[in-house]
Write a protein that holds these residues in place. Structure first.
Motif, PDB file in Angstrom:
ATOM      1  N   VAL A 318       0.836  -1.199   0.000  1.00 27.73           N
ATOM      2  CA  VAL A 318       0.000   0.000   0.000  1.00 27.73           C
ATOM      3  C   VAL A 318       0.875   1.254   0.000  1.00 27.73           C
ATOM      4  CG1 VAL A 318      -1.729   1.330   1.264  1.00 27.73           C
ATOM      5  CG2 VAL A 318      -1.920  -1.155   1.139  1.00 27.73           C
ATOM      6  N   GLY A 319       1.867   1.285   0.882  1.00 32.01           N
ATOM      7  CA  GLY A 319       2.766   2.439   0.928  1.00 32.01           C
ATOM      8  C   GLY A 319       3.480   2.656  -0.390  1.00 32.01           C
ATOM      9  N   LEU A 320       3.961   1.569  -0.992  1.00 31.51           N
ATOM     10  CA  LEU A 320       4.645   1.657  -2.282  1.00 31.51           C
ATOM     11  C   LEU A 320       3.693   2.116  -3.373  1.00 31.51           C
ATOM     12  CD1 LEU A 320       7.103   1.050  -4.124  1.00 31.51           C
ATOM     13  CD2 LEU A 320       6.257  -1.306  -4.277  1.00 31.51           C
ATOM     14  N   GLY A 321       2.484   1.571  -3.394  1.00 31.36           N
ATOM     15  CA  GLY A 321       1.559   1.847  -4.486  1.00 31.36           C
ATOM     16  C   GLY A 321       0.976   3.240  -4.472  1.00 31.36           C
ATOM     17  N   VAL A 322       0.644   3.762  -3.286  1.00 31.08           N
ATOM     18  CA  VAL A 322      -0.033   5.067  -3.227  1.00 31.08           C
ATOM     19  C   VAL A 322       0.934   6.237  -3.085  1.00 31.08           C
ATOM     20  CG1 VAL A 322      -2.078   4.012  -2.201  1.00 31.08           C
ATOM     21  CG2 VAL A 322      -0.374   5.071  -0.713  1.00 31.08           C
ATOM     22  N   ALA A 323       2.219   5.955  -2.931  1.00 31.82           N
ATOM     23  CA  ALA A 323       3.190   7.023  -2.658  1.00 31.82           C
ATOM     24  C   ALA A 323       3.169   8.127  -3.703  1.00 31.82           C
ATOM     25  CB  ALA A 323       4.595   6.428  -2.542  1.00 31.82           C
ATOM     26  N   ALA A 324       3.094   7.740  -4.980  1.00 38.81           N
ATOM     27  CA  ALA A 324       3.178   8.729  -6.059  1.00 38.81           C
ATOM     28  C   ALA A 324       1.815   9.181  -6.565  1.00 38.81           C
ATOM     29  CB  ALA A 324       3.995   8.162  -7.216  1.00 38.81           C
ATOM     30  N   VAL A 325       0.734   8.667  -6.000  1.00 41.70           N
ATOM     31  CA  VAL A 325      -0.596   8.988  -6.515  1.00 41.70           C
ATOM     32  C   VAL A 325      -0.898  10.476  -6.382  1.00 41.70           C
ATOM     33  CG1 VAL A 325      -3.069   8.692  -6.095  1.00 41.70           C
ATOM     34  CG2 VAL A 325      -1.585   6.693  -6.256  1.00 41.70           C
ATOM     35  N   THR A 326      -0.821  11.003  -5.156  1.00 43.57           N
ATOM     36  CA  THR A 326      -1.174  12.414  -4.981  1.00 43.57           C
ATOM     37  C   THR A 326      -0.213  13.369  -5.695  1.00 43.57           C
ATOM     38  OG1 THR A 326      -0.104  12.361  -2.794  1.00 43.57           O
ATOM     39  CG2 THR A 326      -2.486  12.095  -2.862  1.00 43.57           C
ATOM     40  N   ASP A 339      -8.265  26.684 -10.945  1.00 47.48           N
ATOM     41  CA  ASP A 339      -9.558  26.235 -10.423  1.00 47.48           C
ATOM     42  C   ASP A 339      -9.579  24.717 -10.257  1.00 47.48           C
ATOM     43  OD1 ASP A 339     -10.268  28.851 -10.494  1.00 47.48           O
ATOM     44  OD2 ASP A 339     -11.881  28.640 -11.966  1.00 47.48           O
ATOM     45  N   ALA A 340      -9.052  24.000 -11.258  1.00 51.43           N
ATOM     46  CA  ALA A 340      -9.005  22.542 -11.183  1.00 51.43           C
ATOM     47  C   ALA A 340      -8.118  22.093 -10.033  1.00 51.43           C
ATOM     48  CB  ALA A 340      -8.494  21.961 -12.503  1.00 51.43           C
ATOM     49  N   LEU A 341      -6.973  22.746  -9.868  1.00 55.40           N
ATOM     50  CA  LEU A 341      -6.062  22.389  -8.781  1.00 55.40           C
ATOM     51  C   LEU A 341      -6.723  22.605  -7.427  1.00 55.40           C
ATOM     52  CD1 LEU A 341      -3.288  21.563  -7.733  1.00 55.40           C
ATOM     53  CD2 LEU A 341      -2.550  23.938  -7.999  1.00 55.40           C
ATOM     54  N   ALA A 342      -7.406  23.735  -7.256  1.00 57.18           N
ATOM     55  CA  ALA A 342      -8.067  24.012  -5.982  1.00 57.18           C
ATOM     56  C   ALA A 342      -9.174  23.006  -5.692  1.00 57.18           C
ATOM     57  CB  ALA A 342      -8.629  25.432  -5.991  1.00 57.18           C
ATOM     58  N   LEU A 343      -9.953  22.652  -6.712  1.00 58.81           N
ATOM     59  CA  LEU A 343     -11.047  21.704  -6.516  1.00 58.81           C
ATOM     60  C   LEU A 343     -10.513  20.322  -6.174  1.00 58.81           C
ATOM     61  CD1 LEU A 343     -14.020  20.922  -6.605  1.00 58.81           C
ATOM     62  CD2 LEU A 343     -13.801  20.612  -9.084  1.00 58.81           C
ATOM     63  N   VAL A 344      -9.497  19.867  -6.903  1.00 58.89           N
ATOM     64  CA  VAL A 344      -8.929  18.542  -6.658  1.00 58.89           C
ATOM     65  C   VAL A 344      -8.305  18.486  -5.262  1.00 58.89           C
ATOM     66  CG1 VAL A 344      -7.093  16.960  -7.373  1.00 58.89           C
ATOM     67  CG2 VAL A 344      -8.594  17.964  -9.085  1.00 58.89           C
ATOM     68  N   ALA A 345      -7.634  19.556  -4.856  1.00 62.40           N
ATOM     69  CA  ALA A 345      -7.044  19.593  -3.514  1.00 62.40           C
ATOM     70  C   ALA A 345      -8.125  19.518  -2.445  1.00 62.40           C
ATOM     71  CB  ALA A 345      -6.217  20.861  -3.346  1.00 62.40           C
ATOM     72  N   ALA A 346      -9.235  20.226  -2.644  1.00 58.28           N
ATOM     73  CA  ALA A 346     -10.337  20.192  -1.678  1.00 58.28           C
ATOM     74  C   ALA A 346     -10.959  18.798  -1.609  1.00 58.28           C
ATOM     75  CB  ALA A 346     -11.390  21.225  -2.056  1.00 58.28           C
ATOM     76  N   MET A 347     -11.100  18.139  -2.761  1.00 54.92           N
ATOM     77  CA  MET A 347     -11.646  16.782  -2.766  1.00 54.92           C
ATOM     78  C   MET A 347     -10.699  15.815  -2.071  1.00 54.92           C
ATOM     79  SD  MET A 347     -13.352  16.599  -6.586  1.00 54.92           S
ATOM     80  CE  MET A 347     -14.074  14.958  -6.338  1.00 54.92           C
ATOM     81  N   GLY A 348      -9.400  16.032  -2.239  1.00 52.76           N
ATOM     82  CA  GLY A 348      -8.436  15.189  -1.550  1.00 52.76           C
ATOM     83  C   GLY A 348      -8.526  15.350  -0.042  1.00 52.76           C
TER      84      GLY A 348
END
Length: 405
Positions: A318-326, A339-348
């Protein structure tokens, strides 16, 4: 005069300082929650609401952050939000009662949301400006900041248990860090092709501004947001539930139970150190798709196998797989615009806030095994969402979007 490599390193260190700053600031006040609970005479429920107030403030900051990013740019917004976060530590230490503490923490969440977007915009612009991958290493420094905060908290506690002294020292260090690194930040943000095209028609900017205010998020932005939600659900749930799973389900000894989160955290940091090289070689899309499968399949097999060693191996996957996702999703979102960056960050942030609670509900209705199974499914959903995202490739002077799948 600085060479190109020197300029890149200088900017990279300055932006890394922002990531380290955010990890340090959050871990500083989180490490003193027991002292705050005692001083303000809080119940467990009130303490939980205090924690949720920070996440809620960050998640709700999207409209404000989008406006501030357009008006101020990432450099000025990063410096402003960093100064606010430093001062909010002092305000929290001086809060006379619970309602004031709630307001301070909610404001802290808004400032966290602002700095999160600004620093990731800086990281994306760094990659585009110098045509070099760097975002994964930047995210690794967030964990380093949390570690430094923990060490400072331990050191201060040896001398005094006064929260005001601790937060005062931390705020002074944070303000010093901002002052030292401010000049190294990039002065220009990454521009999307649409923004560049709009700049060539500056004689009539109003229609474009109205269009951006009123338009719904693009389909690719929604897919990015979904991938970010599932990725942060996976990451947050592992942080909160891995130790309990080790103890109650696997039957690990008490001294081994914390090894679950330790394995995940260490693997994530190590993977992020090397992930930029992987991104350069294989591309962001493949890294996210394969990473989601590695995380989901590894955890699912561990749940089926049982036992301490298989579980730790699954957690490492899990640590290996999700490390680069965000990091990869932030780069892709920045290529779509502020706008897209702000929305995606808020969803995260929403996923990070709601994920552990959702797993808790599933565990209550069934068992923690089913809850961790939902974490594995969430990781697989990251891969499925990633197939619908146009991933930027470094070419020329700006990120070029690959054709949609």
């Amino acid at each position: 005069m600085f060479g190109v490599n020197d300029q890149f390193r200088r900017a990279q260190l300055a932006i890394a300082a922002l990531f380290c700053f955010l990890g340090f600031q959050y871990a500083t006040w989180a490490s003193r929650l027991p002292a705050l609970k005692t001083r303000l005479d809080l119940t467990e429920a009130e303490l939980g609401l205090l924690l949720m107030a920070c996440g809620a403030g960050a998640a709700a900051s999207f409209p404000l952050v989008a406006v501030l990013m357009r008006r101020m740019g990432s450099r000025r917004l990063a410096v402003l939000s960093a100064v606010c976060l430093s001062l909010l530590l002092l305000a929290l230490s001086a809060a006379p009662d619970y309602p004031v503490a709630l307001v301070v923490i909610c404001c802290d969440g808004v400032a966290v949301g602002s700095l999160n977007v600004a620093m990731n915009a800086q990281g994306a612009a760094l990659e585009v400006t110098y045509q070099r991958t760097a975002m994964a290493k930047l995210h690794a420094t967030f964990s380093a900041g949390s570690l430094f905060a923990a060490l400072l908290a331990s050191g201060v506690n040896v001398v005094t248990t006064d929260v005001a002294v601790h937060f005062g020292v931390a705020a002074a260090l944070l303000l010093l860090l901002v002052g030292l690194t401010r000049s190294g930040l990039l002065t220009e943000d990454q521009q999307t092709p649409a923004e560049t095209h709009a700049g060539t028609h500056a004689e009539d900017p109003a229609p474009e501004k109205r269009r951006r205010r009123l338009s719904m998020p693009a389909r690719v932005t929604v897919w990015m947001g979904c991938a970010m939600v599932f990725g942060t659900v996976t990451e947050g749930a592992m942080n909160d539930w891995s130790a309990l799973y080790m103890k109650d389900v696997v039957g690990a000894a008490s001294e081994l139970a914390p090894m679950g989160i330790a394995v995940v955290s260490v693997m994530m940091v190590l993977a992020r150190i090397f992930a930029d090289g992987w991104r350069s070689r294989w591309g962001d899309g493949r890294i996210v798709r394969v990473g989601g499968v590695v995380a989901g399949a590894g955890l699912a097999l561990a749940l089926l196998a049982g036992g301490v060693v298989p579980t730790l191996i699954g957690f490492a996957c899990v640590g290996l797989g999700v490390a680069a996702v965000t990091p990869c999703i932030y780069v892709a979102a920045a290529a779509q615009g502020t706008d897209a960056l702000a929305l995606v960050a808020a969803m995260g942030t929403t996923g990070l806030l709601a994920g552990p609670a959702l797993i808790g509900f599933i565990a209550s209705a069934g068992s923690l095994v089913w809850g961790m199974g939902a974490v594995a499914a969430s990781a697989i959903l990251v891969s499925l969402c990633a197939t619908q995202i146009r991933w930027p490739k470094l070419a020329g002077s700006r990120a070029v979007l690959a054709p949609e799948s």
